[in-house]
Structure formats: structure tokens, C-alpha cells
Design a protein around this motif. Sequence first.
Motif, mmCIF file in Angstrom:
data_model
loop_
_atom_site.group_PDB
_atom_site.id
_atom_site.type_symbol
_atom_site.label_atom_id
_atom_site.label_comp_id
_atom_site.label_asym_id
_atom_site.label_seq_id
_atom_site.Cartn_x
_atom_site.Cartn_y
_atom_site.Cartn_z
ATOM 1 N N ASN A 295 19.842 85.759 100.117
ATOM 2 C CA ASN A 295 19.457 86.731 99.107
ATOM 3 C C ASN A 295 18.247 86.210 98.348
ATOM 4 O OD1 ASN A 295 19.383 88.862 97.378
ATOM 5 N ND2 ASN A 295 21.178 88.241 96.193
ATOM 6 N N ILE A 296 17.094 86.765 98.615
ATOM 7 C CA ILE A 296 15.855 86.322 97.987
ATOM 8 C C ILE A 296 15.382 87.423 97.055
ATOM 9 C CG2 ILE A 296 13.464 85.635 98.377
ATOM 10 C CD1 ILE A 296 14.355 84.767 101.187
ATOM 11 N N GLU A 297 15.152 87.082 95.814
ATOM 12 C CA GLU A 297 14.638 88.051 94.866
ATOM 13 C C GLU A 297 13.426 87.452 94.175
ATOM 14 O OE1 GLU A 297 17.646 89.365 92.214
ATOM 15 O OE2 GLU A 297 19.006 89.893 93.835
ATOM 16 N N LEU A 298 12.572 88.333 93.692
ATOM 17 C CA LEU A 298 11.399 87.886 92.951
ATOM 18 C C LEU A 298 11.809 87.650 91.499
ATOM 19 C CD1 LEU A 298 8.757 90.303 94.458
ATOM 20 C CD2 LEU A 298 9.027 87.891 94.899
ATOM 21 N N GLU A 299 12.170 86.439 91.204
ATOM 22 C CA GLU A 299 12.685 86.096 89.888
ATOM 23 C C GLU A 299 11.556 85.997 88.880
ATOM 24 O OE1 GLU A 299 15.999 84.243 89.413
ATOM 25 O OE2 GLU A 299 16.736 84.673 91.404
ATOM 26 N N ARG A 300 11.830 86.419 87.668
ATOM 27 C CA ARG A 300 10.821 86.450 86.608
ATOM 28 C C ARG A 300 10.373 85.055 86.170
ATOM 29 N NH1 ARG A 300 8.562 90.938 87.224
ATOM 30 N NH2 ARG A 300 9.941 92.702 87.138
ATOM 31 N N GLY A 301 11.212 84.051 86.284
ATOM 32 C CA GLY A 301 10.868 82.731 85.800
ATOM 33 C C GLY A 301 10.003 81.902 86.745
ATOM 34 N N LEU A 302 9.731 82.411 87.919
ATOM 35 C CA LEU A 302 8.972 81.642 88.902
ATOM 36 C C LEU A 302 7.478 81.723 88.634
ATOM 37 C CD1 LEU A 302 10.827 82.695 92.187
ATOM 38 C CD2 LEU A 302 11.169 80.633 90.833
ATOM 39 N N THR A 303 6.756 80.714 89.099
ATOM 40 C CA THR A 303 5.304 80.711 88.976
ATOM 41 C C THR A 303 4.690 81.631 90.018
ATOM 42 O OG1 THR A 303 5.018 78.888 90.527
ATOM 43 C CG2 THR A 303 5.351 78.305 88.207
ATOM 44 N N GLY A 304 3.397 81.860 89.935
ATOM 45 C CA GLY A 304 2.702 82.741 90.869
ATOM 46 C C GLY A 304 2.868 82.326 92.316
ATOM 47 N N ASP A 305 2.726 81.033 92.594
ATOM 48 C CA ASP A 305 2.859 80.550 93.976
ATOM 49 C C ASP A 305 4.280 80.732 94.501
ATOM 50 O OD1 ASP A 305 0.197 79.826 94.067
ATOM 51 O OD2 ASP A 305 0.583 77.727 93.564
ATOM 52 N N ARG B 70 6.480 82.957 93.408
ATOM 53 C CA ARG B 70 6.726 84.396 93.556
ATOM 54 C C ARG B 70 6.060 84.926 94.826
ATOM 55 N NH1 ARG B 70 9.119 87.251 89.882
ATOM 56 N NH2 ARG B 70 7.845 89.118 90.021
ATOM 57 N N ARG B 71 4.867 84.409 95.138
ATOM 58 C CA ARG B 71 4.200 84.823 96.376
ATOM 59 C C ARG B 71 5.029 84.375 97.582
ATOM 60 N NH1 ARG B 71 -0.634 82.989 95.645
ATOM 61 N NH2 ARG B 71 -0.264 80.978 96.592
ATOM 62 N N ALA B 72 5.586 83.184 97.525
ATOM 63 C CA ALA B 72 6.424 82.689 98.617
ATOM 64 C C ALA B 72 7.669 83.569 98.775
ATOM 65 C CB ALA B 72 6.822 81.238 98.368
ATOM 66 N N CYS B 73 8.261 83.992 97.673
ATOM 67 C CA CYS B 73 9.414 84.902 97.746
ATOM 68 C C CYS B 73 8.997 86.245 98.328
ATOM 69 C CB CYS B 73 10.021 85.111 96.359
ATOM 70 S SG CYS B 73 10.935 83.702 95.740
ATOM 71 N N ALA B 74 7.846 86.742 97.925
ATOM 72 C CA ALA B 74 7.351 88.015 98.455
ATOM 73 C C ALA B 74 7.122 87.911 99.959
ATOM 74 C CB ALA B 74 6.068 88.426 97.735
ATOM 75 N N LYS B 75 6.587 86.788 100.392
ATOM 76 C CA LYS B 75 6.374 86.585 101.831
ATOM 77 C C LYS B 75 7.701 86.560 102.581
ATOM 78 C CE LYS B 75 2.109 84.103 102.466
ATOM 79 N NZ LYS B 75 1.517 82.815 102.810
ATOM 80 N N ALA B 76 8.705 85.913 102.005
ATOM 81 C CA ALA B 76 10.018 85.855 102.646
ATOM 82 C C ALA B 76 10.638 87.249 102.738
ATOM 83 C CB ALA B 76 10.933 84.908 101.877
ATOM 84 N N LEU B 77 10.478 88.052 101.701
ATOM 85 C CA LEU B 77 10.979 89.419 101.746
ATOM 86 C C LEU B 77 10.209 90.249 102.759
ATOM 87 C CD1 LEU B 77 11.534 90.201 97.955
ATOM 88 C CD2 LEU B 77 13.282 89.832 99.701
#
Length: 90
Positions: free
Chosen positions: A2-12, A14-21
Motif C-alpha cells: 500500500n503506497i500513498e503519497l504522504e504529506r510529510g515526505l520530501t519532494g524526492d 513523493r516523486r518516488a511514491c508517485a513512480k511506484a503508483l
Amino acid sequence: MNIELERGLTGDDRRACAKALLARYPGLPSDQRDDLLRWFRSEARALDVGSISMDDKLSQQYALLRRNELDRFAMPAIGFVLLFGRRCAP
């Protein structure tokens, strides 16, 4: 996983999470698809989008996401254009 774009993450991160999604698109649950769309529409920088679109592993999913979700007009936007265009027509 379960991968979500969490608000506390940095830009890099969050981009890694977006790529995984994106790697799992179009087979995402609606909440994760909404998170991914929100990231592309409001947070992603041009450099982020460029690096994702040029990634050989993600380019097909990105093209599909763009065609199916990102390039479509939203209904409120279409309504606004119709209303505004009607008032400005001669």
C-alpha cells in the motif's frame, strides 16, 4: 503493498511514491489513483514530469494516465467555458 503519497515526505520521496503508483497504473484502487492525479496536477514540477515521461519503465503507463486522466477536461471546467463563452459571444 500500500503506497500513498504522504504529506510529510520530501519532494524526492513523493516523486518516488508517485513512480511506484504509476508503475501499477491502471490497476490502482481509486484512492491511490486520486493521490497520483493530485500529485501530477498540483505538486509535480516540470522536471518531475519530464523525468517520469522519459523513464523507459514508466513511459507507457504515463502516456496511458495522461490520455485517460490528465488531458481530459473536468466537467466544472467545461461548464465554465460554456457559460463564459456564451456571455462573451456577440
